[in-house]
Write a protein that holds these residues in place. Sequence first.
Motif, PDB file in Angstrom:
ATOM      1  N   HIS A 233       2.186   1.788  -3.358  1.00 56.06           N
ATOM      2  CA  HIS A 233       1.099   2.227  -4.218  1.00 56.06           C
ATOM      3  C   HIS A 233       0.885   3.735  -4.058  1.00 56.06           C
ATOM      4  O   HIS A 233       0.852   4.495  -5.032  1.00 56.06           O
ATOM      5  CB  HIS A 233      -0.158   1.454  -3.820  1.00 56.06           C
ATOM      6  CG  HIS A 233      -1.338   1.692  -4.679  1.00 56.06           C
ATOM      7  ND1 HIS A 233      -1.388   1.313  -5.988  1.00 56.06           N
ATOM      8  CD2 HIS A 233      -2.528   2.290  -4.407  1.00 56.06           C
ATOM      9  CE1 HIS A 233      -2.550   1.661  -6.493  1.00 56.06           C
ATOM     10  NE2 HIS A 233      -3.270   2.258  -5.548  1.00 56.06           N
ATOM     11  N   VAL A 234       0.770   4.157  -2.806  1.00 51.52           N
ATOM     12  CA  VAL A 234       0.545   5.579  -2.509  1.00 51.52           C
ATOM     13  C   VAL A 234       1.705   6.405  -3.039  1.00 51.52           C
ATOM     14  O   VAL A 234       1.510   7.448  -3.661  1.00 51.52           O
ATOM     15  CB  VAL A 234       0.385   5.773  -0.990  1.00 51.52           C
ATOM     16  CG1 VAL A 234       0.499   7.234  -0.629  1.00 51.52           C
ATOM     17  CG2 VAL A 234      -0.937   5.222  -0.511  1.00 51.52           C
TER      18      VAL A 234
ATOM     19  N   LYS B 157       0.833  -1.205   0.000  1.00 48.67           N
ATOM     20  CA  LYS B 157       0.000   0.000   0.000  1.00 48.67           C
ATOM     21  C   LYS B 157       0.863   1.249   0.000  1.00 48.67           C
ATOM     22  O   LYS B 157       0.591   2.217  -0.715  1.00 48.67           O
ATOM     23  CB  LYS B 157      -0.924  -0.010   1.223  1.00 48.67           C
ATOM     24  CG  LYS B 157      -2.195  -0.809   0.956  1.00 48.67           C
ATOM     25  CD  LYS B 157      -3.208  -0.576   2.041  1.00 48.67           C
ATOM     26  CE  LYS B 157      -4.230  -1.665   2.129  1.00 48.67           C
ATOM     27  NZ  LYS B 157      -5.142  -1.803   1.027  1.00 48.67           N
ATOM     28  N   LYS B 158       1.922   1.219   0.817  1.00 49.94           N
ATOM     29  CA  LYS B 158       2.838   2.352   0.874  1.00 49.94           C
ATOM     30  C   LYS B 158       3.390   2.650  -0.516  1.00 49.94           C
ATOM     31  O   LYS B 158       3.422   3.790  -0.968  1.00 49.94           O
ATOM     32  CB  LYS B 158       4.007   2.012   1.812  1.00 49.94           C
ATOM     33  CG  LYS B 158       3.840   2.545   3.222  1.00 49.94           C
ATOM     34  CD  LYS B 158       5.122   2.268   3.989  1.00 49.94           C
ATOM     35  CE  LYS B 158       4.891   2.443   5.472  1.00 49.94           C
ATOM     36  NZ  LYS B 158       5.956   1.852   6.278  1.00 49.94           N
TER      37      LYS B 158
ATOM     38  N   ILE C  52       1.528   6.838  -6.810  1.00 50.63           N
ATOM     39  CA  ILE C  52       0.518   7.816  -7.218  1.00 50.63           C
ATOM     40  C   ILE C  52       1.022   9.225  -6.948  1.00 50.63           C
ATOM     41  O   ILE C  52       0.902  10.125  -7.785  1.00 50.63           O
ATOM     42  CB  ILE C  52      -0.808   7.574  -6.467  1.00 50.63           C
ATOM     43  CG1 ILE C  52      -1.372   6.211  -6.853  1.00 50.63           C
ATOM     44  CG2 ILE C  52      -1.817   8.659  -6.806  1.00 50.63           C
ATOM     45  CD1 ILE C  52      -2.666   5.891  -6.160  1.00 50.63           C
ATOM     46  N   ARG C  53       1.634   9.408  -5.772  1.00 53.61           N
ATOM     47  CA  ARG C  53       2.132  10.735  -5.406  1.00 53.61           C
ATOM     48  C   ARG C  53       3.166  11.219  -6.413  1.00 53.61           C
ATOM     49  O   ARG C  53       3.145  12.378  -6.832  1.00 53.61           O
ATOM     50  CB  ARG C  53       2.763  10.677  -4.014  1.00 53.61           C
ATOM     51  CG  ARG C  53       1.716  10.786  -2.946  1.00 53.61           C
ATOM     52  CD  ARG C  53       2.279  11.416  -1.680  1.00 53.61           C
ATOM     53  NE  ARG C  53       1.187  11.609  -0.746  1.00 53.61           N
ATOM     54  CZ  ARG C  53       1.147  11.084   0.484  1.00 53.61           C
ATOM     55  NH1 ARG C  53       2.148  10.361   0.918  1.00 53.61           N
ATOM     56  NH2 ARG C  53       0.114  11.304   1.258  1.00 53.61           N
TER      57      ARG C  53
ATOM     58  N   CYS D 196       1.569  12.248  -9.616  1.00 50.34           N
ATOM     59  CA  CYS D 196       0.882  13.515  -9.417  1.00 50.34           C
ATOM     60  C   CYS D 196       1.882  14.662  -9.451  1.00 50.34           C
ATOM     61  O   CYS D 196       1.646  15.684 -10.102  1.00 50.34           O
ATOM     62  CB  CYS D 196       0.142  13.512  -8.081  1.00 50.34           C
ATOM     63  SG  CYS D 196      -1.441  12.694  -8.168  1.00 50.34           S
TER      64      CYS D 196
ATOM     65  N   VAL E 139       3.030  15.397 -12.961  1.00 48.24           N
ATOM     66  CA  VAL E 139       2.021  16.118 -13.725  1.00 48.24           C
ATOM     67  C   VAL E 139       1.970  17.567 -13.280  1.00 48.24           C
ATOM     68  O   VAL E 139       1.922  18.492 -14.099  1.00 48.24           O
ATOM     69  CB  VAL E 139       0.646  15.450 -13.542  1.00 48.24           C
ATOM     70  CG1 VAL E 139      -0.447  16.313 -14.127  1.00 48.24           C
ATOM     71  CG2 VAL E 139       0.628  14.073 -14.171  1.00 48.24           C
TER      72      VAL E 139
END
Lengths: 140, 235
Positions: free
Chosen positions: B176-177, B173-174, B180-181, B184, B187
């Motif tokens: 994964h987060v 999960k870590k 995504i970060r 982001c 972008v």
Amino acid sequence: MADRLTQLQTCVDQMLTQYFSALTHINTNHGFKSLAGEELVKDDTVPVVTDEERERTLEELAKDLVVKSQQIDYLIDSLPGIGSSEEHQMQQIEKLQKELEHYDQVTEDVIKEKDELLEHCDELILKLAQRKAHIDVESM
Amino acid sequence: MERRKKQNEGLLSVYPPPPWYSRYFTDENVAKVKDLQSSDNSQLLEAPLKYLTPPSPPEAGAYHNFGDVWQVNDKLATLEDLGITQVYDGAAIRGEGQESGARVLELKKLTKSLLLAFVELTGIMGVSPEQFPAKFEHVRVLLINIHHILNEYRPHQARESLVTLMQQQINDKKQHVENIRQSCDKVRDTIRVLSKQFDQVDEFEETGGVTTEEVKYVSGKDKDLLVVKMAEQVL
């Protein structure tokens, strides 16, 4: 891969099989000795083995057993969680449960953030496309 | 009596007929039971109507399934129950002992004893084979003890595996987060660069002159083209 306990139990069972094969081997591959000056017994069904050969196989069998025992010892030493009590484990599980829930929340937040950013990007691209279309029309 | 006979018939045929109580499941009876149950009189159900409600599951004892006997309360039978002498120190490995690794010690003692018992057995077989049963029994008891001590440990291992799995899940999960970060941020950076260039062009338009190196030689409607090109480049 099987878990450690199953591995260990399999090893113990294998050792037992070795015990059995060792005894069987000794039983079927032995020589004869004459007792009290009697004539040496002969048996055609028993294979003839020299003393050297017999010693060698015995040593091999013993070595195999020792190796197996060492394997078992090693597995015993690497049993999972041997150093932690049940209470400690339960506390740990509870703690991890909370942590997991926390990360679920974080993931949700981050995904929301990502979606917003994506929306923003869509807007920007649309804006750019409009501007480009405008220029294209003008330059025609 | 008659019922028993019917059950036996059921056991003998190739494809067993439905259980004997199935013939009470008539529309009439089903409706009656429903009526009674809704009026809170279910306690008063009498034969044959009581056959329509399933019995409550057993709470203790044993049952047969696939030719084996199973305990209703699933638990590991103690060695005492099995009629085997327990040769290890049971108290030491429970409670406090789990932390001090007493189980490891007991297990090692057991395996050493097993090896010794085997050597003794081999010796006995060589000297007086008729005395083997006693030693053989030792080996048997030791082996059962080893397997039992290991099976006792299974719940502990299960908890430990759960801890490992949860840790793994948290790490996933870590990661994964974090992924995504990072995307982001990337972008966001791109957008920042782009909007900065947009601003430069706009400024150029306002002043009508040279502002920065990049837009020095661009004039008129070409400036918009430049923006588009910059955007394409960055993207």
